[in-house]
Design an enzyme around this catalytic site. Structure first.
Site, PDB file in Angstrom:
ATOM      1  N   ASP A  41      11.085  60.030  83.754  1.00 19.84           N
ATOM      2  CA  ASP A  41      11.234  58.932  82.383  1.00 19.84           C
ATOM      3  C   ASP A  41      12.099  58.964  81.573  1.00 19.84           C
ATOM      4  OD1 ASP A  41      10.457  56.143  82.039  1.00 19.84           O
ATOM      5  OD2 ASP A  41       8.873  57.542  81.050  1.00 19.84           O
ATOM      6  N   HIS A  59      20.559  55.968  84.317  1.00 22.78           N
ATOM      7  CA  HIS A  59      19.856  56.156  85.830  1.00 22.78           C
ATOM      8  C   HIS A  59      20.659  57.318  86.901  1.00 22.78           C
ATOM      9  CE1 HIS A  59      17.274  53.696  84.681  1.00 22.78           C
ATOM     10  NE2 HIS A  59      17.883  52.509  84.639  1.00 22.78           N
ATOM     11  N   LEU A 151      12.118  72.671 101.718  1.00 21.65           N
ATOM     12  CA  LEU A 151      11.697  72.463 100.940  1.00 21.65           C
ATOM     13  C   LEU A 151      11.732  70.505 101.058  1.00 21.65           C
ATOM     14  CD1 LEU A 151      11.120  71.439  97.778  1.00 21.65           C
ATOM     15  CD2 LEU A 151      13.278  70.828  97.228  1.00 21.65           C
TER      16      LEU A 151
END
Length: 263
Positions: A41, A59, A151
């Site tokens: 965030d 972003h 992962l």
């Protein structure tokens, strides 16, 4: 021990590297989480503070940070990471130009992660709500990595926790109806475990630790069901400014907690 990291706190100096190495040595003796969920965030605020004309710069910096974050997790032996990239609410409420940029950035990130060694990429969310090109990129990333054993990276795109629970209930009803069961039988047999089997993350362990950047302390409709017994850690840094030391402190804090799982 107080460590000075430099004028901008970027962590580029020798003291920072020594402190990071010290934290890693400490964590080698501790129990690290199996599944970490990350809510990045503050990307828009970061771009605004630095004077960029559009949020896209934030972003894009946030996406680059997420690739770095996944590397930290992989090095530490964490098995599953869930990234909250685009909510269902974002699809309805974000400015159209910002949303278009964000969709392109997510597509680039998914493509890059799907070619990152042995990582497995999975999309969680309502891909039917997404533009077809983004849905295709996400589907291709999932298909390309389905046999990978490294992962496990969940990309929450077009995601909403309430929507996920509604979709799970609909799936249960449809399955029960197909089997010819009655409503009374369904009511009698319904359990949290059955609902869990119909979530987007079916087959996965719930997140042990949920991290959120930018100082905000709320879930924002992320993994509502799965995080019922998760630990939470909130970082003041804006998303693109997250440092490895911030992450390591979160893991150290998690390892020191006495998890009660609702008790």
């Amino acid at each position: 021990m107080k460590v000075t990291f430099g004028q901008n706190g970027s962590g580029a100096g020798p003291l920072y590297r020594l402190y990071t190495a010290r934290l890693r040595r400490q964590l080698a003796q501790l129990h690290v989480p199996h599944h970490v969920a990350m809510m990045i965030d503050g990307n828009r605020r970061w771009a605004k503070q630095l004077g960029y004309a559009t949020p896209a710069h934030g972003h894009r910096a946030g996406a680059a940070k997420m690739r770095e974050f996944l590397g930290w997790c992989d090095e530490l032996g964490i098995d599953v990471v869930s990234l909250y990239l685009l909510s269902a609410d974002n699809l309805r409420k974000r400015d159209s130009n910002e949303l278009a940029d964000l969709i392109d950035i997510i597509a680039e990130l998914a493509e890059a992660l799907s070619r990152e060694g042995n990582w497995r990429v999975q999309t969680v969310g309502r891909t039917d709500l997404l533009p077809p090109d983004l849905a295709r990129v996400l589907s291709d990333a999932t298909e390309r990595t389905k046999d990978h054993t490294g992962l496990h990276v969940n990309l929450a795109v077009g995601y909403g926790g309430r929507n996920e629970i509604v979709d799970a209930v609909r799936s249960i009803l449809a399955q029960h109806d197909a089997n010819g069961g009655t409503i009374a039988e369904l009511a009698e047999s319904l359990t949290p475990e059955i609902i869990g089997q119909h979530l987007y993350t079916t087959g996965q362990a719930d997140p042990d630790l949920v991290i959120r950047t930018s100082g905000e302390q709320r879930l924002s409709d992320f993994l509502l069901w799965q995080s019922a017994h998760s630990e939470f850690y909130f970082v003041e840094a804006l998303g693109p400014d997250l440092r490895e030391v911030d992450f390591l402190r979160a893991i150290r804090d998690y390892a020191s907690r006495d998890r009660r799982f609702g008790g």
